[in-house]
Design a protein around this motif. Structure first.
Motif: not given
Length: 179
Positions: A145-160
């Motif tokens: 369900x994350x499509x092409x946004x998965x890497x961005x969401x993962x990076x945001x998760x790691x950053x926070x």
């Protein structure tokens, strides 16, 4: 049974270079018929449209080009439909190899594969069923369900992640904030 000694080289999990067409085109990696030559975004777009077509315009970004490809498939554009169909078969062949090695319960199609999931899930399932390793595979195939946004969401998760683990890291005054 063969035994393998893993030597760290950074290529573990690189399924883009599983051979899916032994008589196919040469891959930039030096091999012939790699999944990348059939399922890489550029390969799919080359199959779906002639050079100079907006599908090849990097200014549209991945999401824009995949959205345009998706629109063409929905409209029944034969070249786009054929390219996505070929993608599904090649992806299914590679996934069947990975399933044989790892025996997962679930395969998640991510990135632009997820965006085209409506047309890829069934071909991948068909290829899995056509290539069972002594049994019918019980593995499910689903688009992310994350499509092409998965890497961005993962990076945001790691950053926070550190901030949620230790909220005292967040500056409370302007003087504490980095310049």
């Amino acid at each position: 049974m063969a035994r393998f000694c893993a030597v760290p080289g950074g290529f573990a999990g690189e399924v883009g270079h599983i051979t899916v067409d032994p008589s196919g085109e040469k891959c930039p990696c030096g091999r012939v018929g790699c999944l990348e030559t059939k399922a890489g975004l550029n390969a799919v777009l080359r199959g779906a449209a002639s050079p100079g077509d907006p599908l090849h315009d990097p200014a549209l970004g991945v999401d824009g080009r995949v959205g345009l490809l998706k629109h063409r498939v929905q409209r029944g554009d034969q070249r786009a439909v054929a390219a996505v169909s070929e993608l599904g078969v090649a992806l299914g062949i590679a996934v069947s190899t990975v399933v044989d090695v790892l025996d997962p319960d679930l395969v998640v199609l991510g990135g632009y594969f997820a965006e085209l999931g409506e047309w890829l899930v069934e071909p991948v399932r068909r290829e899995l069923s056509a290539r069972p390793l002594g049994h019918e595979p019980a593995c499910r195939v689903e688009p992310s369900p994350l499509g092409t946004t998965a890497p961005l969401r993962g990076a945001a998760h790691l950053a926070t992640e550190r901030l949620f683990a230790d909220p005292t890291l967040v500056p409370t005054t302007a003087e504490e904030a980095p310049a």
